[in-house]
Scaffold this motif. Structure first.
Motif, PDB file in Angstrom:
ATOM      1  N   ALA A   1     -12.377  -0.069  29.095  1.00 44.81           N
ATOM      2  CA  ALA A   1     -13.566  -0.660  28.466  1.00 44.81           C
ATOM      3  C   ALA A   1     -14.193  -1.722  29.356  1.00 44.81           C
ATOM      4  CB  ALA A   1     -13.209  -1.252  27.113  1.00 44.81           C
ATOM      5  N   ALA A   2     -13.374  -2.337  30.211  1.00 43.45           N
ATOM      6  CA  ALA A   2     -13.862  -3.417  31.090  1.00 43.45           C
ATOM      7  C   ALA A   2     -14.540  -2.892  32.348  1.00 43.45           C
ATOM      8  CB  ALA A   2     -12.707  -4.336  31.475  1.00 43.45           C
ATOM      9  N   LEU A   3     -14.401  -1.586  32.630  1.00 42.23           N
ATOM     10  CA  LEU A   3     -15.004  -1.037  33.838  1.00 42.23           C
ATOM     11  C   LEU A   3     -16.523  -0.979  33.686  1.00 42.23           C
ATOM     12  CD1 LEU A   3     -12.526   1.908  34.561  1.00 42.23           C
ATOM     13  CD2 LEU A   3     -12.638  -0.318  35.719  1.00 42.23           C
ATOM     14  N   PRO A   4     -17.271  -1.541  34.620  1.00 42.65           N
ATOM     15  CA  PRO A   4     -18.745  -1.580  34.496  1.00 42.65           C
ATOM     16  C   PRO A   4     -19.366  -0.205  34.293  1.00 42.65           C
ATOM     17  CG  PRO A   4     -18.002  -3.008  36.277  1.00 42.65           C
ATOM     18  CD  PRO A   4     -16.795  -2.247  35.829  1.00 42.65           C
ATOM     19  N   GLU A   5     -18.797   0.830  34.926  1.00 44.00           N
ATOM     20  CA  GLU A   5     -19.391   2.163  34.800  1.00 44.00           C
ATOM     21  C   GLU A   5     -19.271   2.736  33.383  1.00 44.00           C
ATOM     22  OE1 GLU A   5     -15.325   2.886  36.908  1.00 44.00           O
ATOM     23  OE2 GLU A   5     -16.866   1.325  36.785  1.00 44.00           O
ATOM     24  N   ASN A   6     -18.397   2.147  32.559  1.00 46.41           N
ATOM     25  CA  ASN A   6     -18.230   2.619  31.184  1.00 46.41           C
ATOM     26  C   ASN A   6     -19.037   1.809  30.174  1.00 46.41           C
ATOM     27  OD1 ASN A   6     -16.435   4.624  31.965  1.00 46.41           O
ATOM     28  ND2 ASN A   6     -14.647   3.284  31.755  1.00 46.41           N
ATOM     29  N   GLN A   7     -19.776   0.821  30.676  1.00 48.85           N
ATOM     30  CA  GLN A   7     -20.533  -0.056  29.788  1.00 48.85           C
ATOM     31  C   GLN A   7     -22.037   0.205  29.912  1.00 48.85           C
ATOM     32  OE1 GLN A   7     -19.452  -3.972  31.090  1.00 48.85           O
ATOM     33  NE2 GLN A   7     -17.340  -3.818  30.373  1.00 48.85           N
ATOM     34  N   PRO A   8     -22.747   0.299  28.794  1.00 50.09           N
ATOM     35  CA  PRO A   8     -24.213   0.361  28.879  1.00 50.09           C
ATOM     36  C   PRO A   8     -24.730  -0.954  29.461  1.00 50.09           C
ATOM     37  CG  PRO A   8     -23.422   0.722  26.624  1.00 50.09           C
ATOM     38  CD  PRO A   8     -22.263   0.263  27.416  1.00 50.09           C
ATOM     39  N   LYS A   9     -25.776  -0.866  30.245  1.00 50.18           N
ATOM     40  CA  LYS A   9     -26.266  -2.101  30.868  1.00 50.18           C
ATOM     41  C   LYS A   9     -27.056  -2.963  29.896  1.00 50.18           C
ATOM     42  CE  LYS A   9     -30.396  -0.008  33.020  1.00 50.18           C
ATOM     43  NZ  LYS A   9     -30.174   1.382  32.605  1.00 50.18           N
ATOM     44  N   ASP A  10     -27.640  -2.324  28.850  1.00 50.22           N
ATOM     45  CA  ASP A  10     -28.421  -3.082  27.876  1.00 50.22           C
ATOM     46  C   ASP A  10     -28.611  -2.244  26.614  1.00 50.22           C
ATOM     47  OD1 ASP A  10     -30.387  -1.179  28.543  1.00 50.22           O
ATOM     48  OD2 ASP A  10     -31.369  -2.541  29.952  1.00 50.22           O
ATOM     49  N   GLY A  11     -29.302  -2.815  25.638  1.00 51.22           N
ATOM     50  CA  GLY A  11     -29.535  -2.126  24.379  1.00 51.22           C
ATOM     51  C   GLY A  11     -30.359  -0.862  24.550  1.00 51.22           C
ATOM     52  N   GLU A  12     -31.302  -0.881  25.484  1.00 46.21           N
ATOM     53  CA  GLU A  12     -32.140   0.299  25.697  1.00 46.21           C
ATOM     54  C   GLU A  12     -31.300   1.490  26.146  1.00 46.21           C
ATOM     55  OE1 GLU A  12     -35.423  -0.388  28.280  1.00 46.21           O
ATOM     56  OE2 GLU A  12     -36.319  -1.940  27.000  1.00 46.21           O
ATOM     57  N   GLU A  13     -30.304   1.244  26.969  1.00 41.42           N
ATOM     58  CA  GLU A  13     -29.451   2.351  27.406  1.00 41.42           C
ATOM     59  C   GLU A  13     -28.622   2.896  26.241  1.00 41.42           C
ATOM     60  OE1 GLU A  13     -26.186   3.670  30.810  1.00 41.42           O
ATOM     61  OE2 GLU A  13     -26.784   1.560  30.674  1.00 41.42           O
ATOM     62  N   ILE A  14     -28.204   2.030  25.339  1.00 41.58           N
ATOM     63  CA  ILE A  14     -27.479   2.495  24.163  1.00 41.58           C
ATOM     64  C   ILE A  14     -28.353   3.462  23.361  1.00 41.58           C
ATOM     65  CG2 ILE A  14     -26.515   1.796  21.928  1.00 41.58           C
ATOM     66  CD1 ILE A  14     -25.554  -0.778  23.270  1.00 41.58           C
TER      67      ILE A  14
END
Length: 587
Positions: A318-331
């Motif tokens: 979960a902490a890996l940047p590639e697994n995180q949306p960069k912002d709400g728009e990406e979600i």
């Protein structure tokens, strides 16, 4: 606002059956369905607006003791009337309608008699103080009359708040109060509505363009917000802070209430529609958690990382940047992309899509912090707006992309949107049966989780990491069985429940706290997911086993969906009948 039953004209079922003219008992049954619909809409007018019945758009629900008593008396009267209908003089299809209404009234009377709704008029997840802000999204905006009814609804909020405070005070006297964590969240929710400049109010900002679109007065809107809405939120904030918080219960479960054990038994029956002891559900949860954890170990082996605990692995990925949306728009865009694919693939195992559209929207800022990752609001009957898939964009770094496929299937297609919107479009069903009623949540949430399971059939989760994300959502629902029964039957503390979810469901501590706070104020509701899913999967397996080559995905799903949301035992009989009929046909 107290509702005067003598002031409204009774409605008639839109799909009133033509055979009612020759079957007197059919006419009695459908007339009763119409009367129950009217009563429920009048008692819950914002919900009526959400469903597309706009007769009550100018009012809010009452929290006066006498109105609760009057509503319960009406439900009991309806319950007695449905008993007097001669079932043996109903055609077979109407016997199912009779059973449904009989069960619904039985369950609702039980809940009003067993659970202290008057003393607990709102809480941090759902309730009038949240609905008043959201109401603009559900309100129709066709002409100036709609503007006038919306203004009337806003003007009623001050009285509604005062009634809620009276209910809370009664709960303080009877030791029936919300947990401190819920009260603290509500204080913050009220605080988010308090602005010296009323133009910054979420109510004003969300409604201004809508009001002006029908040539209404934004100046009048501003005046109502300044003189009624903000002061009402201030009164609720001050009462919760100065009086109620100190009286709020410190125990996590409703076992602490007078008669709490009976309350929880009623909640289990209501939300699962199954008469299961709390201990059995607790044990089922433990078994499911162990089973899913073993599958997670298998996926971790595929990913080449078997070191450490499940919780440690989940935190690491979960902490890996590639697994995180960069912002709400990406979600939002990611959910839209998944649903676009699902819209095509579901037709491989379903016969048709609902006609209603589905819109993906961000959860409003004022309620983000206490909201789940996603949830769904159905479209109204007139289709004046689409179904809404609400995605929580708060702290995007805590919304891993690898879990989004499962969540999208659950809340959207073929999940809640497909099931609920199709039910709304079914002909020859009374209106109540076209809408989700709370006593069918075992079916509704069971269906949502079942559609996550169907993702494998629909070729989702093909990447091991997204399959791991799917298992994370499943083990979380299995852990709910353990935690809900732990809190309300086994006297677990809030901290025990949070620790369990962190260790076994691999939730981050803040996510686990949000979940536990939800279970604390909605006892039994969290049990619906896994019990319903297992029930539907078992019916699927039975159908495939007994029908062999005669099994059809489309036929099976048609049968599961053809009656709308129903108690689980009624669903069992429907599928049993389908299997028998399919066996009798030639190959």
């Amino acid at each position: 606002m107290s509702f005067d039953r003598s002031k409204y004209e009774a409605s008639k079922e839109p799909d009133y059956p033509t055979d009612a003219a020759i079957w007197p008992e059919v006419a009695k049954l459908w007339d009763l369905y119409g009367a129950v619909w009217d009563e429920k809409c009048a008692f819950n007018p914002v919900e009526a607006t959400i469903m597309g019945d706009y007769r009550f758009n100018a009012i809010l629900s009452s929290n006066k003791r006498e109105d609760f008593d009057a509503h319960l008396a009406e439900l009991k009267r309806f319950k007695n009337k449905v008993r007097r209908i001669l079932v043996n003089k109903l055609p077979p299809v109407h016997r199912v309608h009779h059973e449904y209404l009989s069960e619904m009234l039985k369950f609702e009377v039980m809940m009003y008699e067993k659970v202290p709704m008057y003393e607990l008029p709102t809480q941090h997840l759902f309730g009038p103080h949240l609905l008043i802000v959201q109401a603009v999204s559900f309100h129709p905006w066709r002409d100036t009359k709609d503007c006038e009814t919306y203004f009337s609804r806003l003007r009623a909020f001050g009285n509604q708040v005062d009634q809620m405070i009276e209910g809370f005070k009664h709960g303080m006297r009877t030791k029936t109060t919300l947990p401190k964590s819920s009260v603290e969240a509500m204080i913050q929710q009220c605080k988010a509505q308090l602005f010296e400049d009323e133009k910054n109010s979420p109510v004003y900002k969300m409604a201004k363009d809508k009001v002006e679109s029908v040539e209404g007065s934004s100046a009048e809107l501003l005046k109502i917000v300044k003189e009624i809405v903000i002061p009402a939120f201030q009164r609720l904030h001050d009462f919760l802070s100065a009086e109620y918080l100190e009286a709020a219960r410190t125990e996590a479960g409703i076992w602490a209430f007078p008669g709490g054990e009976d309350m929880y038994r009623a909640c289990i029956l209501f939300f699962t529609s199954l008469d299961k002891p709390a201990q059995d559900l607790h044990d089922l949860g433990l078994e499911e958690v162990e089973r899913i954890a073993n599958k997670m170990d298998e996926v971790r082996a595929l990913l080449g990382d078997t070191g450490g605990t499940q919780n440690e692995f989940a935190r690491k990925i979960a902490a890996l940047p590639e697994n995180q949306p960069k912002d709400g728009e990406e979600i939002i865009s990611t959910y839209k992309e998944i649903l676009d694919v699902a819209k095509v693939r579901v037709l491989e195992i379903f016969r048709e899509l609902p006609a209603a559209e589905l819109e993906v929207k961000a959860v409003e800022e004022f309620r983000q912090e206490a909201s789940p990752a996603a949830h769904y609001y159905p479209p109204p009957a007139d289709r004046s707006r689409p179904g809404i898939f609400y995605a929580n964009t708060y702290k995007p770094e805590t919304r891993p992309k690898y879990s989004m496929e499962a969540i999208a299937l659950h809340e959207g297609l073929p999940g809640h949107h497909m099931q609920i919107a199709i039910a709304q479009e079914l002909k020859e069903l009374p209106r109540l049966r076209k809408q989700v009623q709370d006593f069918t949540i075992g079916y509704v949430e069971g269906w949502g989780l079942y559609t996550e399971y169907l993702g494998e059939q629909l070729r989702f989760y093909e990447d091991p990491l997204t399959y791991y994300g799917r298992l994370l959502t499943e083990i979380w629902r299995a852990a709910r069985l353990v935690v809900d029964t732990g809190l309300h039957s086994k006297k677990w503390t809030r901290e025990q429940a949070i620790d369990y979810l962190c260790e076994y469901a691999c939730l981050a501590e803040n996510e686990a706290a949000v979940e536990v706070d939800r279970y604390m104020v909605m006892p039994g509701q969290a049990l619906a997911y896994k019990t319903g899913e297992i029930f539907i999967i078992n019916l699927l397996k039975k159908s495939r086993r007994e029908l062999g080559p005669k099994f059809s995905w489309q036929d099976f799903h048609d049968k599961v969906l053809e009656n709308g949301a129903v108690p689980l035992e009624l669903l069992r009989r429907t599928i049993t009948s389908y299997i028998g009929a399919a066996k009798a046909t030639s190959v």
